[in-house]
Design a protein around this motif. Structure first.
Motif, PDB file in Angstrom:
ATOM      1  N   THR A  56       0.835  -1.205   0.000  1.00  0.00           N
ATOM      2  CA  THR A  56       0.000   0.000   0.000  1.00  0.00           C
ATOM      3  C   THR A  56       0.863   1.246   0.000  1.00  0.00           C
ATOM      4  OG1 THR A  56      -1.681  -1.178   1.290  1.00  0.00           O
ATOM      5  CG2 THR A  56      -1.869   1.213   1.160  1.00  0.00           C
ATOM      6  N   ARG A  57       0.796   2.002  -1.085  1.00  0.00           N
ATOM      7  CA  ARG A  57       1.494   3.284  -1.164  1.00  0.00           C
ATOM      8  C   ARG A  57       0.479   4.406  -0.960  1.00  0.00           C
ATOM      9  NH1 ARG A  57       5.905   2.825  -6.100  1.00  0.00           N
ATOM     10  NH2 ARG A  57       5.885   0.554  -6.294  1.00  0.00           N
ATOM     11  N   MET A  58       0.859   5.376  -0.133  1.00  0.00           N
ATOM     12  CA  MET A  58      -0.060   6.465   0.182  1.00  0.00           C
ATOM     13  C   MET A  58       0.244   7.744  -0.592  1.00  0.00           C
ATOM     14  SD  MET A  58      -0.837   8.256   3.879  1.00  0.00           S
ATOM     15  CE  MET A  58       0.449   9.516   3.710  1.00  0.00           C
ATOM     16  N   ALA A  59       1.526   8.061  -0.761  1.00  0.00           N
ATOM     17  CA  ALA A  59       1.875   9.371  -1.315  1.00  0.00           C
ATOM     18  C   ALA A  59       3.332   9.406  -1.760  1.00  0.00           C
ATOM     19  CB  ALA A  59       1.640  10.453  -0.260  1.00  0.00           C
ATOM     20  N   ILE A  60       3.683  10.513  -2.436  1.00  0.00           N
ATOM     21  CA  ILE A  60       5.081  10.812  -2.736  1.00  0.00           C
ATOM     22  C   ILE A  60       5.553  11.917  -1.801  1.00  0.00           C
ATOM     23  CG2 ILE A  60       6.678  11.840  -4.387  1.00  0.00           C
ATOM     24  CD1 ILE A  60       5.351  10.450  -6.598  1.00  0.00           C
ATOM     25  N   ASP A  61       6.628  11.645  -1.107  1.00  0.00           N
ATOM     26  CA  ASP A  61       7.337  12.616  -0.280  1.00  0.00           C
ATOM     27  C   ASP A  61       8.702  12.820  -0.941  1.00  0.00           C
ATOM     28  OD1 ASP A  61       7.592  14.256   2.117  1.00  0.00           O
ATOM     29  OD2 ASP A  61       8.905  12.714   2.919  1.00  0.00           O
TER      30      ASP A  61
ATOM     31  N   LEU B   1       2.046  17.308  -0.372  1.00  0.00           N
ATOM     32  CA  LEU B   1       2.595  16.051  -0.859  1.00  0.00           C
ATOM     33  C   LEU B   1       1.681  15.539  -1.966  1.00  0.00           C
ATOM     34  CD1 LEU B   1       3.581  14.230   2.460  1.00  0.00           C
ATOM     35  CD2 LEU B   1       4.881  15.911   1.145  1.00  0.00           C
ATOM     36  N   VAL B   2       2.181  14.616  -2.762  1.00  0.00           N
ATOM     37  CA  VAL B   2       1.418  14.154  -3.919  1.00  0.00           C
ATOM     38  C   VAL B   2       0.661  12.878  -3.564  1.00  0.00           C
ATOM     39  CG1 VAL B   2       1.523  13.396  -6.323  1.00  0.00           C
ATOM     40  CG2 VAL B   2       3.103  15.158  -5.491  1.00  0.00           C
ATOM     41  N   PRO B   3      -0.672  12.906  -3.586  1.00  0.00           N
ATOM     42  CA  PRO B   3      -1.447  11.693  -3.327  1.00  0.00           C
ATOM     43  C   PRO B   3      -1.132  10.624  -4.365  1.00  0.00           C
ATOM     44  CG  PRO B   3      -2.849  13.642  -3.241  1.00  0.00           C
ATOM     45  CD  PRO B   3      -1.536  14.078  -3.814  1.00  0.00           C
ATOM     46  N   PHE B   4      -1.033   9.398  -3.913  1.00  0.00           N
ATOM     47  CA  PHE B   4      -0.645   8.314  -4.820  1.00  0.00           C
ATOM     48  C   PHE B   4      -1.664   8.098  -5.929  1.00  0.00           C
ATOM     49  CE2 PHE B   4      -0.407   3.762  -5.994  1.00  0.00           C
ATOM     50  CZ  PHE B   4       0.874   3.754  -6.495  1.00  0.00           C
ATOM     51  N   TYR B   5      -2.947   8.334  -5.643  1.00  0.00           N
ATOM     52  CA  TYR B   5      -3.982   8.005  -6.628  1.00  0.00           C
ATOM     53  C   TYR B   5      -3.927   8.873  -7.875  1.00  0.00           C
ATOM     54  CZ  TYR B   5      -6.986  12.091  -5.748  1.00  0.00           C
ATOM     55  OH  TYR B   5      -7.486  13.359  -5.672  1.00  0.00           O
TER      56      TYR B   5
END
Length: 298
Positions: free
Chosen positions: A106-111, A279-283
């Motif tokens: 499960t990936r949530m976001a890009i940091d 931050l960039v949401p993964f979706y």
């Protein structure tokens, strides 16, 4: 007498059903021990606060620690959620298989890994090759400071730059990201490495106060390419060379607070929290782009 026995049996059955229902795992109520890579503390504090706003009976006991310790604690069942900047490695996946645990990444976001220097420093940009030299060359005079000895930020750099061995004489560890900022603030000769989410939230005074205390460096792939700073726009366009993903891990099989929180963080509301912090949401990341992305340097 027969009617009385039937009535008594009915009451016992109802009571048993109610007890069973109350003991079933629920996303609404329960206590969760969660281990978080300390470099991800601000974004996870925001996600936890948002979840509790929606489900006030849920309680989180967070531990902010190193990434590897967070994973180790998950495998030892000391915590039921671990938040990291990497997926499980091959050996960890073997352990999951041996325990017959069906794991879904499960990936949530890009940091991002952010390079910071003293406000009076003459440095403004660095290339990946320069960073690699500072990390490996024993003749380098640059001093580097990370949040801890086994920092995930350092692991990200070693992986992206294909570094097998570092020059430990030039590298120092601080006790957390705040101490990295304080070290750089006091020493004009240091380069610090922190998680972007510590300085990304433009609507949070504490975040902006931290950012205003230091200078953020731009990073270029090489001397012939453009340098980019970590911003929402640059991360979304995949221009910043030192991006990193945020992973949420749990080995719980039931639909309790653990899986409820992971689903929440990756759904619309949780992703709005992520986006609010710049931050960039993964979706919103094109998945084919991720599958086709090559390691830096290839």
């Amino acid at each position: 007498m027969t009617k009385y026995i039937i009535y008594l049996f009915t009451l016992i059955s109802v009571a048993a059903c109610n007890t069973s229902t109350q003991s079933e795992p629920s996303i609404y109520e329960g206590t969760v021990n969660i281990a978080v890579d300390e470099s991800l503390k601000p974004i996870m504090e925001a996600q936890i606060a948002a979840y509790i706003t929606h489900y006030p009976k849920a309680k989180f006991i967070p531990t902010y620690t190193s990434e590897q310790k967070a994973i180790n604690d998950l495998f030892k069942d000391s915590v039921t959620i671990a938040v990291t900047t990497r997926a499980f490695n091959e050996n960890e996946m073997k352990v999951l298989k041996s325990r017959e645990i069906r794991y879904i990444e499960t990936r949530m976001a890009i940091d991002a890994v952010v390079l910071i220097v003293n406000k009076n420093s003459s440095d403004s940009t660095l290339t990946l090759e320069q960073i690699k030299t500072y990390l490996t060359d024993k003749n380098s005079k640059k001093k580097l400071v990370f949040d801890r000895a086994n920092s995930s930020n350092l692991s990200i750099l070693m992986d992206k730059l294909n570094i097998k061995e570092i020059n430990t004489d030039n590298i120092f560890s601080a006790d957390g990201n705040l101490n990295v900022i304080e070290s750089v603030e006091k020493n004009p000769n240091l380069i610090g490495f922190i998680g972007y989410n510590w300085i990304s939230d433009v609507n949070d005074k504490a975040s902006m106060d931290r950012k205003n205390r230091i200078k953020v460096l731009g990073v270029a792939v090489n001397k012939d390419s453009n340098a980019y700073k970590p911003t929402f726009k640059n991360l979304k366009a995949r221009n910043y060379p030192l991006e990193r993903f945020i992973f949420l891990h749990s080995m719980k099989k039931d639909w309790g607070v653990e899986n409820g929180f992971i689903r929440f963080s990756c759904s619309k509301i949780g992703q709005l929290v992520t986006e609010k912090m710049e931050l960039v949401p993964f979706y919103i990341i094109p998945k084919e782009f991720i599958l086709n992305t090559k390691p830096i340097g290839e």
